[in-house]
Design an enzyme around this catalytic site. Structure first.
Site, mmCIF file in Angstrom:
data_model
loop_
_atom_site.group_PDB
_atom_site.id
_atom_site.type_symbol
_atom_site.label_atom_id
_atom_site.label_comp_id
_atom_site.label_asym_id
_atom_site.label_seq_id
_atom_site.Cartn_x
_atom_site.Cartn_y
_atom_site.Cartn_z
ATOM 1 N N GLU A 135 34.439 50.521 42.687
ATOM 2 C CA GLU A 135 34.683 51.084 41.395
ATOM 3 C C GLU A 135 33.850 50.854 40.234
ATOM 4 O O GLU A 135 33.565 51.412 39.317
ATOM 5 C CB GLU A 135 36.173 50.398 41.313
ATOM 6 C CG GLU A 135 37.173 50.968 42.087
ATOM 7 C CD GLU A 135 38.459 50.144 42.609
ATOM 8 O OE1 GLU A 135 38.708 49.168 41.777
ATOM 9 O OE2 GLU A 135 38.941 50.420 43.439
ATOM 10 N N SER A 193 42.599 49.379 52.188
ATOM 11 C CA SER A 193 43.939 49.766 52.709
ATOM 12 C C SER A 193 44.383 48.763 53.605
ATOM 13 O O SER A 193 45.185 49.076 54.870
ATOM 14 C CB SER A 193 44.231 51.041 53.258
ATOM 15 O OG SER A 193 43.990 52.123 52.200
ATOM 16 N N ASN A 211 41.812 41.007 46.073
ATOM 17 C CA ASN A 211 41.194 41.753 44.459
ATOM 18 C C ASN A 211 42.444 42.337 43.604
ATOM 19 O O ASN A 211 42.695 43.244 44.099
ATOM 20 C CB ASN A 211 40.228 42.711 44.936
ATOM 21 C CG ASN A 211 39.523 43.230 43.644
ATOM 22 O OD1 ASN A 211 39.740 42.917 42.580
ATOM 23 N ND2 ASN A 211 38.599 44.557 43.944
ATOM 24 N N TRP A 212 42.639 41.773 42.656
ATOM 25 C CA TRP A 212 43.784 42.216 41.844
ATOM 26 C C TRP A 212 43.521 43.378 40.929
ATOM 27 O O TRP A 212 44.570 44.043 40.375
ATOM 28 C CB TRP A 212 44.435 40.873 41.006
ATOM 29 C CG TRP A 212 45.106 40.044 41.780
ATOM 30 C CD1 TRP A 212 45.658 40.011 43.121
ATOM 31 C CD2 TRP A 212 45.782 38.717 41.167
ATOM 32 N NE1 TRP A 212 46.297 39.021 43.536
ATOM 33 C CE2 TRP A 212 46.452 38.349 42.562
ATOM 34 C CE3 TRP A 212 45.597 38.267 40.186
ATOM 35 C CZ2 TRP A 212 46.969 36.819 42.393
ATOM 36 C CZ3 TRP A 212 46.511 36.853 39.917
ATOM 37 C CH2 TRP A 212 46.806 36.350 41.249
ATOM 38 N N LYS A 213 42.220 43.602 40.869
ATOM 39 C CA LYS A 213 41.617 44.559 40.111
ATOM 40 C C LYS A 213 42.296 44.419 38.669
ATOM 41 O O LYS A 213 42.391 43.245 38.079
ATOM 42 C CB LYS A 213 42.123 46.103 40.742
ATOM 43 C CG LYS A 213 41.521 45.923 41.979
ATOM 44 C CD LYS A 213 41.453 47.679 42.582
ATOM 45 C CE LYS A 213 40.878 47.382 44.203
ATOM 46 N NZ LYS A 213 40.660 48.796 44.790
ATOM 47 N N GLY A 273 42.628 52.123 48.480
ATOM 48 C CA GLY A 273 43.737 52.571 47.835
ATOM 49 C C GLY A 273 44.168 53.916 48.309
ATOM 50 O O GLY A 273 45.123 54.520 47.456
ATOM 51 N N HIS A 298 31.523 46.014 43.338
ATOM 52 C CA HIS A 298 32.678 46.861 43.895
ATOM 53 C C HIS A 298 32.303 48.432 43.624
ATOM 54 O O HIS A 298 31.787 48.558 42.664
ATOM 55 C CB HIS A 298 33.835 46.290 43.389
ATOM 56 C CG HIS A 298 35.310 46.823 43.904
ATOM 57 N ND1 HIS A 298 35.565 48.054 43.789
ATOM 58 C CD2 HIS A 298 36.026 46.236 44.942
ATOM 59 C CE1 HIS A 298 36.789 48.337 44.506
ATOM 60 N NE2 HIS A 298 37.163 47.195 45.379
ATOM 61 N N GLY A 309 43.324 44.938 48.246
ATOM 62 C CA GLY A 309 43.640 45.341 46.690
ATOM 63 C C GLY A 309 45.192 45.294 46.988
ATOM 64 O O GLY A 309 45.758 44.058 46.667
ATOM 65 N N GLY A 310 45.742 46.519 47.003
ATOM 66 C CA GLY A 310 47.142 46.594 46.964
ATOM 67 C C GLY A 310 48.136 45.487 47.729
ATOM 68 O O GLY A 310 48.851 44.982 47.296
ATOM 69 N N GLU A 352 33.534 48.126 52.452
ATOM 70 C CA GLU A 352 34.478 48.656 51.998
ATOM 71 C C GLU A 352 34.330 50.399 51.798
ATOM 72 O O GLU A 352 33.584 50.853 50.875
ATOM 73 C CB GLU A 352 35.131 48.572 50.572
ATOM 74 C CG GLU A 352 35.487 46.982 50.341
ATOM 75 C CD GLU A 352 36.318 46.545 49.446
ATOM 76 O OE1 GLU A 352 37.404 46.030 49.570
ATOM 77 O OE2 GLU A 352 35.920 47.011 48.133
HETATM 78 O O1 LIG Z 1 39.147 47.879 46.932
HETATM 79 C C1 LIG Z 1 39.745 47.072 47.537
HETATM 80 C C2 LIG Z 1 39.480 45.696 47.455
HETATM 81 O O2 LIG Z 1 38.442 45.273 46.807
HETATM 82 C C3 LIG Z 1 40.781 47.474 48.599
HETATM 83 O O3 LIG Z 1 41.766 47.983 47.932
HETATM 84 P P1 LIG Z 1 42.967 48.548 48.805
HETATM 85 O O4 LIG Z 1 43.483 47.373 49.573
HETATM 86 O O5 LIG Z 1 43.968 48.756 47.520
HETATM 87 O O6 LIG Z 1 42.940 49.710 49.474
#
Ligand SMILES: O=C(CO)COP(=O)(O)O
Length: 253
Positions: free
Chosen positions: A97, A213, A9-11, A173, A95, A234-235, A167
């Site tokens: 967020e 993470s 997920n590149w956000k 994050g 998600h 994500g990251g 999640e």
């Molecule tokens: O929100 C995430 C994937 O959708 C997780 O993000 P991180 O891997 O950066 O913690």
């Protein structure tokens, strides 16, 4: 056995050209499609370029959100039909967020999940508790409710295609991963809820990812657990080397 699914997920990161180059660079390196489903979920405007770049090699492209209507007066929104039209295969729904910052609710998650099936998109439905809920021992009941509300009205055949991403919000994050036991306990609970609400068949078919993470250093341990079938990352999905390591871990799980 359920096929592992690793999704990045590149956000709101990367420019379109960077995203396309990222995929082209992975072209010769990704494991075979039989071993793992590899998905990259990018911002909307990168999607046409990415689906073009992803032709003929084992990676699927996903969106990070969508509207539930096919078309209409919804300024700024993108419909499932539009995603399908440009060969997008997956869509992240609900998600944390989006729930936290953009007013997404279980109700909108449910509408979007059902709409995804009208156009043959595979939904990745996100659930997960806050730190406060975890500390108050509300994790199981809260996540259970999110799963039931989000999937309400979805047929059993459709359900088998659904991907659920567990999640925990406090692990996103933050560098704080749930221990593999903590993550697996919740994923196992979700599977039990699917069994009790629908059937053993559905419970065994649905793939449940862990997210929060996830990194090359902890993915093997997470994927070794009975009820974790993949990761939503994500990251660590932003950089080619680490994303490739995660996908390889999926292929070897
Ligand atoms: O929100 C995430 C994937 O959708 C997780 O993000 P991180 O891997 O950066 O913690």
């Amino acid at each position: 056995m359920r096929k592992p699914i690793i999704a990045g997920n590149w956000k709101m990161h990367k420019l379109a050209g960077e995203g396309a180059r990222f995929l082209m660079d992975l072209r010769e390196k990704l494991p075979e499609a039989e071993k793992v489903d590899t998905v990259v979920c990018s911002p909307y405007i990168h999607l046409p370029l990415l689906t073009e770049a992803a032709r003929d090699f084992p990676v699927s492209v996903g969106a990070q959100n969508m509207h539930f209507e096919d078309s209409g007066a919804f300024t700024g929104e993108v419909s499932p039909e539009m995603l399908k039209d440009i060969l997008v295969e997956y869509v992240i729904i609900g998600h944390s967020e989006r729930r936290e910052m953009f007013g997404e609710t279980d109700e909108s998650v449910n509408k979007k999940t059902r709409a995804s099936f009208n156009h043959g998109l595979t939904p990745i439905v996100c659930v997960g508790e806050s730190l406060e809920q975890r500390e108050n021992n509300e994790t199981f009941t809260f996540v259970e409710q999110q799963v039931k509300n989000g999937l309400d009205g979805v047929t059993e055949e459709q359900l088998k295609q659904v991907v659920i991403a567990y999640e925990p919000i406090w692990a996103i994050g933050t560098g704080k991963t749930a221990t593999s036991e903590e993550a697996n306990d919740v994923c196992a609970h979700i599977r039990q809820v699917l069994k009790d609400t629908y059937s053993e068949d559905v419970a065994q078919a649905v793939r449940i990812q862990y997210g929060g993470s996830v990194k090359p250093a902890n993915i093997d341990e997470l994927l070794s657990k009975s009820d974790i079938d993949g990761a939503l990352v994500g990251g660590a999905s932003l950089e080619e080397d680490s994303f490739l390591k995660l996908v390889e871990a999926g292929a070897n799980a």
